[in-house]
Each structure stands twice: as structure tokens, then as C-alpha cells.
Design an enzyme around this catalytic site. Structure first.
Site, PDB file in Angstrom:
ATOM      1  N   HIS A  72       9.454   8.661  14.148  1.00 27.21           N
ATOM      2  CA  HIS A  72       8.331   7.799  13.747  1.00 27.21           C
ATOM      3  C   HIS A  72       7.053   8.628  13.528  1.00 27.21           C
ATOM      4  CE1 HIS A  72       6.806   3.383  14.061  1.00 27.21           C
ATOM      5  NE2 HIS A  72       6.101   4.061  13.164  1.00 27.21           N
TER       6      HIS A  72
ATOM      7  N   LYS B  39       0.836  -1.211   0.000  1.00 32.15           N
ATOM      8  CA  LYS B  39       0.000   0.000   0.000  1.00 32.15           C
ATOM      9  C   LYS B  39       0.867   1.256   0.000  1.00 32.15           C
ATOM     10  CE  LYS B  39      -2.338  -1.407   3.645  1.00 32.15           C
ATOM     11  NZ  LYS B  39      -1.817  -2.780   3.762  1.00 32.15           N
TER      12      LYS B  39
ATOM     13  N   GLU C 105      13.029   2.185  19.680  1.00 34.63           N
ATOM     14  CA  GLU C 105      12.312   3.471  19.754  1.00 34.63           C
ATOM     15  C   GLU C 105      11.775   3.667  21.161  1.00 34.63           C
ATOM     16  OE1 GLU C 105       9.346   3.614  16.676  1.00 34.63           O
ATOM     17  OE2 GLU C 105      10.818   3.354  15.075  1.00 34.63           O
TER      18      GLU C 105
ATOM     19  N   ARG D 183      10.192  -0.027   8.900  1.00 35.36           N
ATOM     20  CA  ARG D 183      10.565  -0.421  10.261  1.00 35.36           C
ATOM     21  C   ARG D 183      12.083  -0.388  10.392  1.00 35.36           C
ATOM     22  NH1 ARG D 183       6.456   0.843  11.551  1.00 35.36           N
ATOM     23  NH2 ARG D 183       4.811  -0.221  12.705  1.00 35.36           N
TER      24      ARG D 183
END
Ligand SMILES: NC(=O)c1ccc[n+]([C@@H]2O[C@H](COP(=O)([O-])OP(=O)(O)OC[C@H]3O[C@@H](n4cnc5c(N)ncnc54)[C@H](O)[C@@H]3O)[C@@H](O)[C@H]2O)c1
Ligand SMILES: O=C(O)[C@H](O)COP(=O)(O)O
Length: 616
Positions: A352, A223, A333, A304
Site C-alpha cells: 500500500h 482523479k 492489510e 482497494r
């Protein structure tokens, strides 16, 4: 549930009533057909939940009780990370919502056994410990976003907890962020900005590179990847993509060529990462990979962090193999304060932020709230990550067969003689539909549920059925038999066979020596139509008594009288026989569970050779 066979009485440890008082889920036996139609048994959900008592004055006692009663019927949803208001509003219309952000792992574990659903983004690790601490109450984890690498899916499945995500609402935001990083990296926007704010004016230092005519390799053409490709083409870039699972026609439609991994990384001036983090993509970009790239390549990662070996990237940046990197995601993170990668002058970073636009967060919040509410209502979510995704129309068509499948499993297992151990199960579907047109995963799961639940304390649902079967060494095979009579209905019949077992009701054995029961759906109601090699026709409601007798007049009246005397209501009766005056099987559907004495009296009728009572 009592079972009586071969004129002797067998009583398992727990009766049906005891069992249902032990179970946190509703069992199929206690769920009406209409509620099954509304799919509430697929996840075995129970929505009446305990709640803390709020404080009210005496004058408002009545109101307090009414509010408490209403609140107690509502599930509790823990929202552990910031979620858009529209999603919270939807959730509050259906559940008690506890928004507790930034919980430490032990705080999350402490709360979770009071919650039916948990909603997280990427910042919360939903570990095995969380599922264990939930003590069976957590029914659904909603990931408000795409990546589910922060959720232990295996543990979720083992605990029968559905995981749903919101896979579409942040796609454009992530793609736009990828393009933003691509362009700002190429023109040193972040570095120049920091330099100016430090009082400098460095026009020669921040000469960039152009995008037009450059080759961009999109790694992962899903996507986000395909939206990035579309936008990059608009910037005049030559776009290639690598994705072993992407359909070539989708790539062609966007004007992108799908190539091999090595071709992509060796031809690219820019590489943009858009694959999920899985065991096979972890550290896919490592020293070996960087050795194959075009010198001076620029890398963007909004997928990622774990897809890149970050130490290898620092080395590649230091020796000039990689000219620049723009990163939104990191292995750990939040990133450690001393991260060499974050501090590297050739690296542009964002914390992020790919999905963090106002629009995406509202969309994600609505998408996940709807998915979680649907799951709590017992519907199979279209975005289920660890359970079959079955379109609503297919589900509604299969609903009565789902009940039939579970009841046949339940019947078959109760026919097994103690000690013979069920290992092999065969489910035979007779259908006029094309195999591609009939998804049997739900039916298989429900047969499994029917077989396992009566003989264990495990609660089986659509999520953990295959796992539980495997754990118990149950081999379930499926066979399709084409039957072209009734193409308008999905299935003509379902047959459940238990292989290599002895039966406490010998007539349930087929010629091949397997316990065999078969059923059909008639007018929306599941019916038992075959036991062993005897044809019967009894609706699968209430409980069932199966008797084999010498076929002779008066038997129905005799048994009926014994049951009637004890006020046990017969709802259905059917007799199947081999030949007149030889052997017959009488299948009697009863609303109530007869007591031991009543069953004993039936067993003592001289013409009755064997009989069994089966709880449905
Ligand atoms: N930074 C952010 O805030 C942000 C926002 C949205 C999505 N994401 C991440 O972006 C990634 C892609 O999301 P999506 O919605 O496009 O997912 P998607 O599932 O639609 O696409 C992923 C694609 O990767 C492909 N793929 C899998 N293994 C591959 C491999 N070894 N090599 C190449 N391709 C492979 C799949 O076939 C699939 O087409 C995910 O990791 C997601 O978590 C990040
Ligand atoms: O996978 C995703 O959807 C993105 O990484 C977004 O994560 P977030 O919800 O934590 O922003």
C-alpha cells in the site's frame, strides 16, 4: 425555558440555564450573531477542553497557570498514523497534538474520549465502537488520504461527527505508482531483481511484454484514473475507460473513450482499477468477471483490495486467464503471512505504497490539517464526506438565514401543545434565485436542529440533522416559491409549518390548521414576520412573548409596565391585528426571562386572551 399559554403556566423539566449547563455544545440561543457569522454553530463545537496538568515547580506557578489556561482552551487532536511534519506544525499551532501510532483498537477507544479530532490514514479502523467510546467529544475524523472505507461513516453521522478527507494531494503519487506497477509487471522487474539477488542470471525466463499499442482499460475514471490514463497515453497505449458517473467530455479531453464494463474488460490487455470500495464495487472482479476478460490480461490494482475477489484472482492466475497482476492494495492489510496471492510468482506486490511519496505525504498532511482545523473552528469543510459541502462564499451569504432557520424551528416547536407530537414539517423558501442557485440543505438542517433540540437531549448539527429527523419519524418537506422582487439576496423569507398538531397558542395556527411561523432577514438580523395569519415584525434576539388580545388602547403600556417592574428589558415590540378594535397579536422581544409571577400577571390582564413565552 418556560412556556405560558392560554393563561396557564407550563414549565418543561429543564430551564434554559439548566439545559445549557447540560449541553456539551453551545446552543444557538447562547451564541451571538457575530459568532454565528463565524459559523461556530454549524457543528455545535465547544473548544474549551479539559487537559492533563503538567508538572511545574512553585516558582513557575503563575506561568504554569497561564500556560494551563491557554492549553485548556485548545482542542486535542489525536494523530494515530504517521503524518507529514508540515501538517503536524499546523495542527500544533492550533491544538494539543497527541501522536500515538500503532494503537490497538482498545487503546484507541480508551484515548478517544479525551480527543476532539482524530487523524488517520488507511491503517486505522475507525469503527462504531470508537464513536461510542468518544462519548460525544469527538467532533471530526480526518482521513489523511482519499479512501474512507476504514471509517464507519454511518456511525460517524449518527454521532454527529464530521468526517473530512484529503482527496487531492496524493492523486499524482497514486497514478505514478499505478504506472510504475504497470511497467515493472510488464517487464518482470521485481521478479528479475529477486532472482539476481538470489545469485541467478535468468535472461530467458524474464522476457516481458511491450506496452506500446496495447489496450489499457481504466476502471474508475476519477482523479487517479484520469491521471493514469494521461500517462498511459504518453507511453503509446490505447486507453479506454469505464466509469458510469464520469462526464464524457472529461474523457474526450484526454482522448479516452468511455465504454461499458463488459466492453472494457473484454477488450483490454491491461486493466487498471481506480474505483472506490463501496458495497457495489466489493468483489466486482470475481470468477464471473474473469470469465469475460481477454485471456492473458494483466491487472493492476492501486485502488482497494476489496474490489477484487482475491481467491478468484488466484484461480484466474493459476489457469492462465490472468497472465500477471500487480497489486498495491489487499482485502486484509497487512496481508497474512501465508497469502497465496502475495506469494504467487505471477504477482508483483507493494505494501500500500500508492500515496507514499515525500511530496504526497507533505501535501496530504497540510490538506488534512487545514480541513481538521477548519472543522474544529466550526467551519464547514470543503472536503466533508458526511455533510453538505458548501462553498465558503455561499456559506457566508446564508449565515443570517441559518440563524433564522434555527430560530423559526425553535419557535414553532415551542408552540406545539403537549401530547400532539410533531411528525410533519414543511419549510417554504421564498426566493428569487434559481433552485440550482440556492442550496437549502444547511437551512433544512438548522430548522431540524431548532425543532428537535428544545424537546430532546439530542444535539443536532449539520452532520446528523437528516439522520436524527428520520430516527424521530420527522418528515421534513421543502417547497420553493419563486419571488422575483429581490434577486440580490438569497431568500426573501423562510416559513416553517408544523402540520397536524395542536397549538398551545391558537393564534399560531394558519387557516389550514398548521402551526405557521415565518421570518425574514433585515439588515443582517433575523426577524419574525408572521405568526399563524398575523403579521408581526420582531427581531429574533433574546426571548419572545406572544399575546393575543382584544385590540384596545393601553395594552402595550400595561404589559410594558409589568415587565418593567420586574426589570425585564423589552428589546422589540410589534403589534399585528386583524382589524382595528378586533383581535391583535403583540410580539414582545425581551432580553431576560421573566419569572413565573410576572408571566402570570400578564396572563391576568383581562383583554389578553392567550399568551405564550418562547425561549429563543
Ligand atoms: N494505493 C493508494 O495508496 C491510493 C492512493 C490514492 C487513492 N487510492 C484509491 O484509489 C481510488 C480512486 O481514488 P480517486 O482519488 O481517483 O477517487 P475519485 O473519487 O476521484 O474517483 C473514483 C471514480 O470511481 C468511479 N466509480 C465509482 N463506482 C464505480 C464503478 N462501479 N465502476 C467504475 N467506476 C466507478 C467514480 O465515478 C469516480 O469517478 C480510491 O479507492 C482510493 O482510495 C489509493
Ligand atoms: O486512499 C488513499 O488515500 C490511499 O489508499 C492512501 O492510503 P494511506 O494514506 O494509508 O497511504
Amino acid at each position: 425555558m418556560a412556556s405560558v399559554a392560554a393563561k396557564s403556566l407550563h414549565l418543561p423539566a429543564a430551564t434554559a440555564a439548566e439545559r445549557s449547563s447540560l449541553t456539551p455544545y453551545s446552543t444557538a440561543a447562547s451564541v451571538s450573531f457575530s459568532s454565528l457569522r463565524s459559523q461556530s454553530s454549524f457543528l455545535g463545537l465547544r473548544l474549551a477542553l479539559p487537559l492533563k496538568t503538567p508538572c511545574f515547580s512553585k516558582r513557575t506557578e503563575g506561568r504554569r497557570l497561564r500556560i494551563e489556561a491557554a492549553a485548556a482552551a485548545r482542542p486535542t487532536v489525536l494523530v494515530a498514523e504517521k503524518l507529514g511534519d508540515a501538517g503536524l506544525d499546523l495542527l500544533r499551532g492550533f491544538a494539543n497534538v497527541d501522536c500515538s501510532y500503532n494503537l490497538a483498537p482498545e487503546e484507541l477507544c480508551a484515548k478517544i474520549s479525551l480527543c476532539d479530532a482524530l487523524i488517520v490514514r488507511s491503517g486505522t479502523k475507525v469503527t462504531r465502537e470508537v464513536f461510542e467510546a468518544a462519548k460525544g467529544r469527538l467532533k471530526v475524523v480526518g482521513r489523511a488520504g482519499v479512501g474512507i472505507d476504514n471509517v464507519d461513516l454511518q456511525a460517524a453521522t449518527e454521532h454527529g461527527c464530521l468526517v473530512v478527507n484529503a482527496p487531492t494531494a496524493n492523486t499524482v503519487a497514486a497514478a505514478e505508482h499505478g504506472i510504475a506497477l504497470l511497467a515493472s509487471m510488464a517487464r518482470n522487474v521485481a521478479q528479475a531483481d529477486a532472482s539476481m539477488k538470489a545469485g541467478k542470471w535468468q535472461r530467458n525466463k524474464y522476457v516481458g511484454v511491450s506496452l506500446v499499442g496495447k489496450t489499457l482499460a481504466v476502471m474508475g475514471f476519477g482523479k487517479v484514473g484520469s491521471e493514469v490514463a494521461r500517462r498511459a497515453k504518453g507511453l503509446g497505449m490505447h486507453v479506454i475507460a469505464h466509469d458510469p458517473y464520469a462526464p464524457a467530455d472529461r474523457a474526450r479531453a484526454i482522448g479516452v473513450e468511455l465504454v461499458s464494463f463488459d466492453e472494457a474488460i473484454s477488450a483490454a490487455d491491461f486493466i487498471s482499477l481506480h474505483m472506490p470500495l463501496t458495497p457495489s464495487t466489493a468483489k466486482l472482479f470475481n470468477d464471473e468477471t474473469f470469465a469475460k476478460v481477454k485471456k492473458g490480461v494483466r491487472i493492476i490494482n492501486v485502488a482497494r483490495g476489496g474490489v477484487i475477489d482475491e481467491d478468484a484472482l488466484v484461480r484466474a492466475l493459476d489457469d492462465g486467464t490472468v497472465a500477471q497482476a500487480a497489486l498495491d492494495v489487499f482485502t486484509v492489510e497487512p496481508t497474512p503471512k501465508d497469502s497465496k496471492l502475495v506469494m504467487h510468482e505471477k504477482v508483483t506486490v507493494t505494501p500500500h505504497l500508492g500515496a507514499s511519496t515525500v511530496e504526497a505525504q507533505e501535501g496530504v498532511a497540510i490538506e488534512i490539517a487545514e480541513a481538521v482545523i477548519g472543522a474544529l473552528k466550526g467551519e464547514l469543510a470543503a472536503t466533508a464526506v458526511n455533510a453538505p459541502m458548501v462553498p465558503a462564499e455561499v456559506l457566508s451569504e446564508l449565515a443570517p438565514y441559518v440563524i433564522l432557520a434555527e430560530k423559526l424551528g425553535r419557535l414553532a416547536v415551542q408552540l406545539v401543545a403537549g401530547g400532539s407530537g410533531v411528525k410533519g414539517v414543511k419549510v417554504v423558501y421564498k426566493s428569487a434565485r434559481d433552485p440550482d442557485d440556492l442550496d437549502t440543505r444547511i437551512l433544512r438542517a438548522m430548522v431540524t436542529k431548532g425543532i428537535i433540540e428544545p424537546i430532546s437531549s439530542v444535539f443536532v448539527n449539520i452532520v446528523n440533522a437528516d439522520y436524527t429527523a428520520k430516527q424521530r419519524g420527522l418528515r421534513i418537506s421543502e417547497e420553493r416559491i419563486f419571488h422575483d422582487d429581490t434577486p440580490e439576496i438569497p431568500l426573501d423569507s423562510i416559513q416553517v409549518q408544523l402540520t397536524n398538531v395542536e397549538s398551545k397558542f391558537a393564534s399560531a395556527l394558519s387557516d389550514a390548521g398548521d402551526i405557521r411561523v415565518e421570518g425574514r432577514v433585515k439588515d443582517g438580523i433575523p426577524h419574525l414576520t408572521l405568526v399563524g395569519s398575523f403579521s408581526v415584525d420582531v427581531s429574533l434576539e433574546g426571548n419572545l412573548i406572544l399575546c393575543r388580545q382584544v385590540d384596545q388602547p393601553g395594552m402595550i403600556g400595561h404589559v410594558g409596565r409589568i415587565l418593567g417592574n420586574q426589570n425585564v428589558n423589552i428589546n422589540f415590540m410589534s403589534v399585528g391585528r386583524t382589524a382595528p378594535r378586533k383581535h391583535a397579536i403583540m410580539a414582545i422581544g425581551v432580553d431576560e426571562e421573566p419569572d413565573k409571577e410576572t408571566l402570570k400577571q400578564i396572563g391576568e390582564i383581562p383583554a389578553i386572551e392567550e399568551f405564550v413565552f418562547l425561549g429563543l
